[in-house]
Design a protein around this motif. Structure first.
Motif, PDB file in Angstrom:
ATOM      1  N   HIS A 230      -3.711  10.822   2.546  1.00 18.12           N
ATOM      2  CA  HIS A 230      -5.079  11.416   3.566  1.00 18.12           C
ATOM      3  C   HIS A 230      -6.154  10.801   2.005  1.00 18.12           C
ATOM      4  O   HIS A 230      -7.355  11.553   2.342  1.00 18.12           O
ATOM      5  N   SER A 231      -6.178   9.280   1.195  1.00 16.64           N
ATOM      6  CA  SER A 231      -6.893   9.376   0.718  1.00 16.64           C
ATOM      7  C   SER A 231      -7.336   8.190   0.949  1.00 16.64           C
ATOM      8  O   SER A 231      -6.939   7.139   0.219  1.00 16.64           O
ATOM      9  N   PRO A 232      -8.645   7.832   1.809  1.00 14.83           N
ATOM     10  CA  PRO A 232      -9.588   6.423   1.693  1.00 14.83           C
ATOM     11  C   PRO A 232      -9.317   5.284   0.823  1.00 14.83           C
ATOM     12  O   PRO A 232     -10.074   5.766  -0.100  1.00 14.83           O
ATOM     13  N   GLY A 233      -9.023   3.629   0.342  1.00 15.65           N
ATOM     14  CA  GLY A 233      -8.941   3.546  -0.381  1.00 15.65           C
ATOM     15  C   GLY A 233      -8.739   3.575  -1.709  1.00 15.65           C
ATOM     16  O   GLY A 233      -9.017   2.256  -2.573  1.00 15.65           O
ATOM     17  N   THR A 234      -7.018   4.013  -1.603  1.00 13.48           N
ATOM     18  CA  THR A 234      -6.650   4.617  -2.723  1.00 13.48           C
ATOM     19  C   THR A 234      -5.090   3.162  -2.539  1.00 13.48           C
ATOM     20  O   THR A 234      -4.983   2.354  -3.768  1.00 13.48           O
ATOM     21  N   VAL A 235      -5.284   2.839  -1.619  1.00  8.10           N
ATOM     22  CA  VAL A 235      -4.613   1.760  -1.899  1.00  8.10           C
ATOM     23  C   VAL A 235      -4.383   0.255  -2.382  1.00  8.10           C
ATOM     24  O   VAL A 235      -3.924  -0.707  -2.638  1.00  8.10           O
ATOM     25  N   ILE A 236      -6.062  -0.195  -2.643  1.00  3.05           N
ATOM     26  CA  ILE A 236      -6.541  -1.207  -2.466  1.00  3.05           C
ATOM     27  C   ILE A 236      -6.979  -0.944  -3.854  1.00  3.05           C
ATOM     28  O   ILE A 236      -7.077  -1.848  -5.253  1.00  3.05           O
ATOM     29  N   ASP A 237      -6.577  -0.122  -4.670  1.00  3.19           N
ATOM     30  CA  ASP A 237      -6.815   0.686  -6.098  1.00  3.19           C
ATOM     31  C   ASP A 237      -5.529   0.217  -6.803  1.00  3.19           C
ATOM     32  O   ASP A 237      -4.175   1.041  -6.618  1.00  3.19           O
ATOM     33  N   PRO A 238      -5.056  -0.655  -7.228  1.00  5.90           N
ATOM     34  CA  PRO A 238      -3.686  -0.837  -8.339  1.00  5.90           C
ATOM     35  C   PRO A 238      -3.154   0.147  -9.213  1.00  5.90           C
ATOM     36  O   PRO A 238      -1.885   0.104  -9.479  1.00  5.90           O
ATOM     37  N   ARG A 239      -4.182   1.534 -10.184  1.00  9.11           N
ATOM     38  CA  ARG A 239      -3.662   2.479 -10.317  1.00  9.11           C
ATOM     39  C   ARG A 239      -2.721   3.701  -9.412  1.00  9.11           C
ATOM     40  O   ARG A 239      -2.096   4.660  -9.567  1.00  9.11           O
ATOM     41  N   THR A 240      -3.641   3.133  -8.009  1.00 11.25           N
ATOM     42  CA  THR A 240      -2.753   4.481  -7.195  1.00 11.25           C
ATOM     43  C   THR A 240      -2.197   3.596  -5.396  1.00 11.25           C
ATOM     44  O   THR A 240      -2.206   4.085  -5.183  1.00 11.25           O
TER      45      THR A 240
END
Length: 362
Positions: A230-240
């Motif tokens: 439930h954290s929008p945008g985290t999948v485009i960040d290589p760290r998350t």
């Protein structure tokens, strides 16, 4: 209400304005190569958004870009001449649904359409499938296409599968979903179609793409899954995010794979993790869409449209309840005057995205 100009005041203001020579501009004193780099950085961080965004079950906002998004093109004649050939290839076009993309792009000549490199849009599977809708833009030659898929697992899976098997016009596809249901739903019959039965991924999609582009083409499909729920945008960040792969222990297990839902993937604390599927076409793959028959599939929207334009298709199949005047002027102005319900697109980073409220993550 029509607005009128106060000519007297405007004339006085113009006479009192101090006009500075362009040679005094710090920007124009830089070498041309540096100015081009500045233009590219500016355009690469700019997004133009269009379309109706659902803000609730029955409420919508008409999204539009900030009016000064391309203000640099109006600074002076020299900057306009230098930068006007650069913005199409750098700027990010954002469309709420595919229909909005077709409304804007289908009226453009192929020479202009071929310069556009970076669009993002939502997947609308109600009237047509995304892979077939994009075939109405035969001149499209994108570096990157980003699609925000439906929260419904079967719909998103079917849309992505169609793009991998039939899609053209892009070198790299980023398909993002708000949750993990796309890789965990149980076999289901889709609307006006056969059963949607998921297979182990990304291996199945990889095989399909390699058959299209060649075994040694370097074509690939990679799945990333967010590490945060439930954290929008985290999948485009290589760290998350982390690479995700579904493996089947034996051929016997493959026979029943996808019939039932994946309980582990759809668990309460797991289903809310976003997915990002990166599809890269092979080296030397011809991504240009052919614009003449014969077409390769009976599902191709061009098989039954018989040469109709997008405006004609939309009128006949979608907006059929709205009268159409033969003298209608289909304005392709990117900055058409808005309505009171308009909302200016606001973003911190150019690749930010917003999930619709009902595109919820279970």
């Amino acid at each position: 209400m029509a607005r009128t100009k106060k000519k007297g005041k405007a004339k006085a203001k113009t006479q009192n304005q101090q006009i500075f020579p362009q040679t005094l501009s710090p920007l124009l004193q830089l070498p041309g190569e540096l100015r081009n780099q500045i233009y590219n950085c500016l355009f690469a961080s700019t997004r133009l958004t269009f379309g109706e965004r659902n803000t609730g079950p029955i409420t919508r906002k008409i999204m539009r870009p900030a009016i000064n998004s391309l203000a640099i093109l109006r600074v002076c004649r020299q900057i306009n001449q230098e930068a006007r050939s650069l913005w199409l290839g750098e700027i990010l076009f954002s469309f709420e649904v595919v229909k909005n993309l077709l409304d804007k792009f289908s009226t453009l000549p192929s020479s202009t359409l071929s310069q556009i490199r970076n669009p993002i849009g939502g997947d609308d599977d109600v009237f047509y499938k995304l892979a077939w809708a994009l075939k109405l833009l035969p001149g499209m030659n994108l570096d990157n296409l980003t699609v925000l898929g439906s929260s419904g697992g079967a719909i998103a899976y079917d849309a992505l599968g169609g793009l991998i098997k039939h899609g053209n016009g892009w070198r790299e596809l980023h398909f993002i979903t708000a949750n993990s249901e796309m890789l965990g739903f149980a076999k289901v019959r889709t609307f006006m179609a056969g059963p949607c039965w998921r297979k182990p991924q990304p291996s199945t999609w990889n095989d399909i793409l390699l058959r299209r582009d060649g075994a040694n083409s370097g074509a690939s499909v990679t799945i990333y899954r967010s590490t945060q729920s439930h954290s929008p945008g985290t999948v485009i960040d290589p760290r998350t995010r982390q690479i995700f792969e579904q493996k089947v222990p034996s051929p016997k297990d493959l026979e029943i794979f996808g019939v039932a839902e994946d309980k582990q993937l759809l668990a309460e604390d797991e289903i809310g993790k976003e997915l990002l599927v990166v599809v890269k076409r092979g080296h030397g793959a011809n991504i240009r869409e052919q614009d003449t028959p014969p077409y390769k599939s009976i599902d191709d929207i061009r098989q039954w449209s018989h040469g109709m334009t997008w405006a004609e298709i939309k009128h006949q199949c979608i907006d059929f309840s709205i009268p159409m005047d033969d003298d209608d002027d289909y304005d392709d102005d990117f900055f058409a005057e808005g309505y009171e319900t308009d909302e200016v697109d606001d973003y911190t980073r150019v690749d930010d995205y917003v999930w619709e409220p009902f595109n919820w993550m279970a």
